[in-house]
Design an enzyme around this catalytic site. Structure first.
Site, PDB file in Angstrom:
ATOM      1  N   HIS A 184      -5.141  35.847  21.726  1.00  0.00           N
ATOM      2  CA  HIS A 184      -5.678  34.809  20.849  1.00  0.00           C
ATOM      3  C   HIS A 184      -4.760  34.576  19.657  1.00  0.00           C
ATOM      4  CE1 HIS A 184      -6.841  38.505  18.824  1.00  0.00           C
ATOM      5  NE2 HIS A 184      -7.087  37.799  17.722  1.00  0.00           N
ATOM      6  N   ASP A 190      -5.456  33.701  15.469  1.00  0.00           N
ATOM      7  CA  ASP A 190      -6.588  33.891  14.558  1.00  0.00           C
ATOM      8  C   ASP A 190      -7.306  32.562  14.305  1.00  0.00           C
ATOM      9  OD1 ASP A 190      -6.217  36.612  14.298  1.00  0.00           O
ATOM     10  OD2 ASP A 190      -4.896  36.412  12.563  1.00  0.00           O
ATOM     11  N   HIS A 195      -1.642  36.881  19.986  1.00  0.00           N
ATOM     12  CA  HIS A 195      -1.515  38.335  19.981  1.00  0.00           C
ATOM     13  C   HIS A 195      -2.686  38.977  20.695  1.00  0.00           C
ATOM     14  CE1 HIS A 195      -3.788  37.388  16.278  1.00  0.00           C
ATOM     15  NE2 HIS A 195      -4.356  38.577  16.415  1.00  0.00           N
ATOM     16  N   ARG A 221      -6.329  42.497   6.416  1.00  0.00           N
ATOM     17  CA  ARG A 221      -5.551  41.286   6.657  1.00  0.00           C
ATOM     18  C   ARG A 221      -5.853  40.217   5.617  1.00  0.00           C
ATOM     19  NH1 ARG A 221      -7.966  37.883  11.879  1.00  0.00           N
ATOM     20  NH2 ARG A 221     -10.027  37.479  11.013  1.00  0.00           N
TER      21      ARG A 221
END
Length: 311
Positions: free
Chosen positions: A116, A118, A267, A284
């Site tokens: 996917h 983000d 990723h 993150r």
């Protein structure tokens, strides 16, 4: 301090950066060196970078506008709303009436489902993500990225010309396998539904590269094709996007930082840590992105969900 050095680690994607102290203010020339390396190699890796939350946010601001997610897990720091803390075993166990293993198996029931970008179902997916490791297992927990520009370039010319013309529906929760009867996660998906029609090939707003905009987690179907046509074509394109030669795999350590272009990569989060009795705690910060533009110059079209820049 030694000048910044960019050391590629795989043939198409990934570079390790040395000579940069991300916890300190970066000189403008260092910012530009890192930015150029990000455009070239799509994901950058830094070792032994011990940032706190404030330094993490300050670093992100040198490269764009950090987003403030509307919903974060309970492990996220309350005084730094830009920072999301992901602690898989701590956060997911017991949510929606499922333990971690069941939730993961229902969400990722095919080999490519975990690939996917983000927030890919948004009308404006983040431009980039900066992820830092606080605590990692002694083994396992690697992340893998793939270069979507290289994947597109690797298609045959007739297929590139065809996919240039197509659009696909990206939707939150695609492929989730519901429980029989009551399912709290289905209710959650319906209450937070997000869906967008994105070009199957988007043009990078800074490099001009064409990017194969597919992933296993959000893509529902290719528009204007029948279901029997859309499914096999998506499988072919996902196979192309995740070919090993277009990927790089990163072994995390405490203090590691990965900085990736969320427009040009997909990723795969690790799936090999659920049985380990050790937390994997990561932080993150995402940078605000723009509405994707296709080869024909037309932007993505929203179906449902928040407006651009609204999180």
């Amino acid at each position: 301090m030694a000048p910044i050095e960019v050391k590629p680690v795989a043939g198409h994607i990934g570079a390790e950066i040395s000579g940069a102290d991300l916890a300190a203010p970066l000189a403008e020339e260092d910012v530009e060196t890192i930015r150029a390396a990000l455009h070239r190699w799509k994901v950058l890796f830094f070792r032994e970078q011990y940032l706190d939350h404030a330094a993490h946010v300050a670093l992100a601001r040198r490269f764009g506008e950090p987003v403030v997610p509307g919903s974060r897990g309970s492990a996220s720091p309350p005084d730094h709303p830009e920072v999301e803390t992901t602690a898989d075993r701590l956060e997911l166990g017991g949510r929606f009436g499922m333990d971690h293993a069941e939730w993961l198996s229902r969400r990722r029931h095919t080999l490519r489902r975990g690939w996917h970008c983000d927030h890919g179902a948004r009308i404006d997916p983040p431009a980039a993500t900066i992820l830092r490791a606080e605590t990692v297992p002694p083994y396992g927990g690697d992340t893998t990225w793939s270069n979507l520009a290289a994947a597109y370039a690797g298609l045959s010319a007739p297929l590139r010309a065809f996919v240039d013309t197509l659009r696909a529906e990206h939707r939150l929760g695609v492929g989730y396998q519901p429980r029989a009867g009551e399912d709290a996660y289905v209710r959650h998906l319906l209450a937070h539904q997000t869906a967008t029609v994105h070009p199957l090939v988007r043009v990078h707003p800074e490099t001009g590269e064409r990017l194969l905009s597919v992933n296993g987690y959000y893509v529902e179907r290719i528009l204007d094709l029948s279901r029997t046509e859309s499914g096999p074509l998506l499988e072919l394109l996902l196979d192309q996007a995740t070919r090993p030669e277009y990927t790089v795999r990163f072994r995390w350590e405490p203090g590691s930082v990965a900085f990736w272009d969320n427009r040009a990569t997909i990723h795969l989060a690790p799936g090999d840590t659920a049985h380990l009795d050790h937390p994997r705690i990561m932080h993150r910060v995402m940078l605000a992105g723009e509405v994707p533009i296709g080869v024909d110059g037309k932007p993505s079209e929203p179906l449902t969900g928040p407006e651009p820049r609204h999180w």
